[in-house]
Structures are given as structure tokens and as C-alpha cells.
Design an enzyme around this catalytic site. Structure first.
Site, PDB file in Angstrom:
ATOM      1  N   HIS A  79      89.778  30.712  68.488  1.00 17.90           N
ATOM      2  CA  HIS A  79      91.100  30.575  68.174  1.00 17.90           C
ATOM      3  C   HIS A  79      92.325  31.507  68.970  1.00 17.90           C
ATOM      4  O   HIS A  79      93.277  31.030  69.109  1.00 17.90           O
ATOM      5  CB  HIS A  79      91.293  30.736  66.615  1.00 17.90           C
ATOM      6  N   HIS A 238      91.792  20.310  64.595  1.00 16.50           N
ATOM      7  CA  HIS A 238      91.019  21.654  64.703  1.00 16.50           C
ATOM      8  C   HIS A 238      90.245  21.628  65.765  1.00 16.50           C
ATOM      9  O   HIS A 238      89.922  22.677  66.604  1.00 16.50           O
ATOM     10  CB  HIS A 238      90.495  22.360  63.429  1.00 16.50           C
ATOM     11  N   ASP A 242      89.937  23.936  68.965  1.00 12.93           N
ATOM     12  CA  ASP A 242      88.599  24.789  69.457  1.00 12.93           C
ATOM     13  C   ASP A 242      88.557  24.620  70.858  1.00 12.93           C
ATOM     14  O   ASP A 242      88.029  25.463  71.782  1.00 12.93           O
ATOM     15  CB  ASP A 242      87.424  24.317  68.668  1.00 12.93           C
ATOM     16  N   HIS A 265      81.252  24.050  70.739  1.00 13.65           N
ATOM     17  CA  HIS A 265      81.292  25.222  71.417  1.00 13.65           C
ATOM     18  C   HIS A 265      80.276  25.472  72.542  1.00 13.65           C
ATOM     19  O   HIS A 265      80.600  25.294  73.718  1.00 13.65           O
ATOM     20  CB  HIS A 265      81.216  26.694  70.699  1.00 13.65           C
TER      21      HIS A 265
END
Length: 304
Positions: A79, A238, A242, A265
Site C-alpha cells: 500500500h 483495491h 495492490d 502478490h
């Protein structure tokens, strides 16, 4: 000429780590040109500084965590990195008093506020971009991510959750940053999680600092946060937040189109590693003539 950026002055904030639950102080400090984004664990006197690099992302359980060969960890950086990308910050020292960044409200907006409060200044050295020259893709089952040549920066991302709260809104969003603003469209989108995952996470030492104050929490049918969602499609926004943060771990803004489906991720990091390892897939570029800069980067907020 488009120039590198840092902060005018240092600024600090205190918060809670999402996964550790620890109280943590974050301090952002100006840094010299070409020094990049560097993390420093002030609770580990004498430990080495950790410069962002895709090869150091060695833990991707629910966040992006840098882990050095000597075991220094700096966690949940995505973030904060996303805010740096959104404001075009090139050089900064991030001091932190624990192994994890504070989660703040679960979005990048508090970090944007901090950075703008400190003031953003241009430096005397040209900004360096990474321009993608050939498509690069990583797949894992039905999940995939891709970078392609594009004269700007564009993101298209799809998520798939067979759940009433998700089915009420689009699960695919495309944003071309030549026409739309990171601060307005992406920075306020919060992280999210399911009630049924909370017990599992806590058994594994994760999510210990999570609450309705710093995440969207969903039960079998509804969003539990009294204020509801900030955007109808906040979940996928969101995921874009990310992804922008994960991609900025390469250390430079990308001139490219990023797309993906059900990415996370780990896949985002594999994509960066694959890009860097593919001969002829990318190049460094700077611009002496502002007219040559892709319009996506003309929308960076003004320096103070």
C-alpha cells in the site's frame, strides 16, 4: 525534462501492523537522487538498509514482504509502495520500528496524505522509467498476469468471487492513467477479508491487527462495515492498488499495460522477475523533452 522526486521534509505516523498487531512508527525521509526507495528497521540497530528489489520479495502470504539474505524483514509494503507510485516518488528512506508497515485505514489514502503534507520536491536528475518492449506473461492454473508494450500506464484487472457481496458490482476494472487519477480512482480502496478466514489467519499469526477500521470485512452475504463501500467495485479497485504497489517494487515507473485475472502478490512478483530476466523485453528510458513523456505521467500531482 521530467525529474526525480523526493520529500521536502521528514514526516512520521503511528499505526498498527495488519498481520502482527504490533504498534509501529513509520517515518518517511528525503533521499538523494538515484538512491531509490530504501527501508530501514530502526528497531534492529546495525541491520542493513533494504532497497526495494523484486528478488527480495520472499514472502507473499497476504502481502508483499521483503526478506534479505540475513533475515531482515520488511512486510506489508504494497500500500505504501502504491502511494509512492501514485505520486511519482523516486527516492525515499522509510524508517519503521517493526517488521511491518502500519495498515492505517487499509488503503493508500493515509500515505498519500502523509506524503503531500511533507511536500514533494523535484530533484536535479532525470526520472528513469522502465519501458516494456515485449509481452511477458505468467500463468498459474486459471490465474494470470501480463505486461505489454503501451505508450503510458494502463491497468486492467479481473477478480472472481462467487459471493453475493461481489456479485452486486463489476469484478473487472480498466483504468488508463492518462485519463483518470490514481488519487481519485484507486488510493481510497481498502483491503478486504472474509469472516470465515479470520480464525485460520490468526492461527497462522496473520491478521492479528485487522478490524473494521482498517479492512472491509465480509460475512456469508454482506459487507459488515457500517459505512459500506467507498466504491461499488471497491474490491477490484483495491486489487489494482495492490498491483500498482507490487509492480513499483521494480524501483521505477513502468511504461506498459498491465492486465491480470485473479492475480495476487506472488504472481505480481513472478511477473516482475520474468520481465527482468527476459532479454530484450525492457529498457531504461529518460526524457529530456517533456512532450515525449507519455500522457499517463503528465497527471502526476504537482510538486509543492
Amino acid at each position: 525534462m521530467i525529474l526525480q522526486r523526493t520529500l521536502r521534509q521528514a514526516i512520521s505516523a503511528t499505526g498498527v501492523g495488519l498481520h502482527s498487531g504490533e504498534r509501529v512508527k513509520l517515518t518517511l525521509l528525503p533521499a538523494a537522487p538515484d538512491s531509490g526507495i530504501v527501508f530501514r528497521r530502526t528497531d534492529l540497530p546495525g541491520s542493513e538498509d533494504v532497497k526495494v528489489d523484486p528478488s527480495l520479495v520472499n514472502d507473499t502470504r497476504l502481502s508483499s514482504t521483503l526478506v534479505t539474505p540475513t533475515g531482515v524483514r520488511v512486510g506489508t509494503i504494497e500500500h505504501l509502495m502504491s502511494a509512492f507510485a501514485g505520486l511519482g516518488i523516486d527516492n525515499l528512506v522509510v524508517e519503521v520500528t517493526a517488521a511491518e508497515m502500519p495498515i492505517m485505514d487499509g488503503s493508500a489514502a493515509p500515505f498519500i496524505y502523509l506524503l503531500q503534507s511533507a511536500g514533494i520536491v523535484e530533484q536535479t536528475v532525470p526520472k528513469r522509467f522502465i519501458r516494456v518492449l515485449k509481452p511477458v506473461e505468467v500463468r498459474e492454473g486459471d490465474k494470470w498476469v501480463r505486461l505489454e508494450p503501451y505508450d503510458g500506464f494502463k491497468v486492467e484487472l479481473a477478480i472472481e468471487f462467487n459471493h453475493p457481496a461481489f456479485n452486486r458490482a463489476p469484478q473487472t476494472v480498466e483504468i488508463d492513467f492518462s485519463r483518470r487519477s490514481y488519487i481519485d480512482e484507486i488510493s481510497r480502496a481498502r483491503t478486504f477479508g472474509f469472516m470465515h478466514e479470520v480464525e485460520y489467519m490468526r492461527q497462522h499469526g496473520l491478521g492479528l491487527g485487522g478490524s473494521l477500521d482498517n479492512a472491509i470485512v465480509i460475512d456469508d452475504e454482506y459487507v459488515l462495515n457500517p459505512e459500506g463501500l467507498r466504491f461499488p467495485d471497491e474490491f477490484v479497485r483495491h486489487k489494482i492498488l495492490d498491483a500498482i504497489g507490487d509492480l513499483y517494487i521494480v524501483g521505477h515507473p513502468l511504461i506498459a499495460a498491465f492486465s491480470g485475472c485473479k492475480s495476487g502478490h506472488a504472481l505480481n512478483n513472478q511477473l516482475l522477475r520474468s520481465l527482468l530476466a527476459t532479454p530484450g523485453a525492457w529498457e531504461y528510458v529518460s526524457f529530456s523533452d517533456p512532450a515525449e513523456v507519455p500522457s499517463s505521467f503528465h497527471r502526476l500531482p504537482e510538486v509543492v
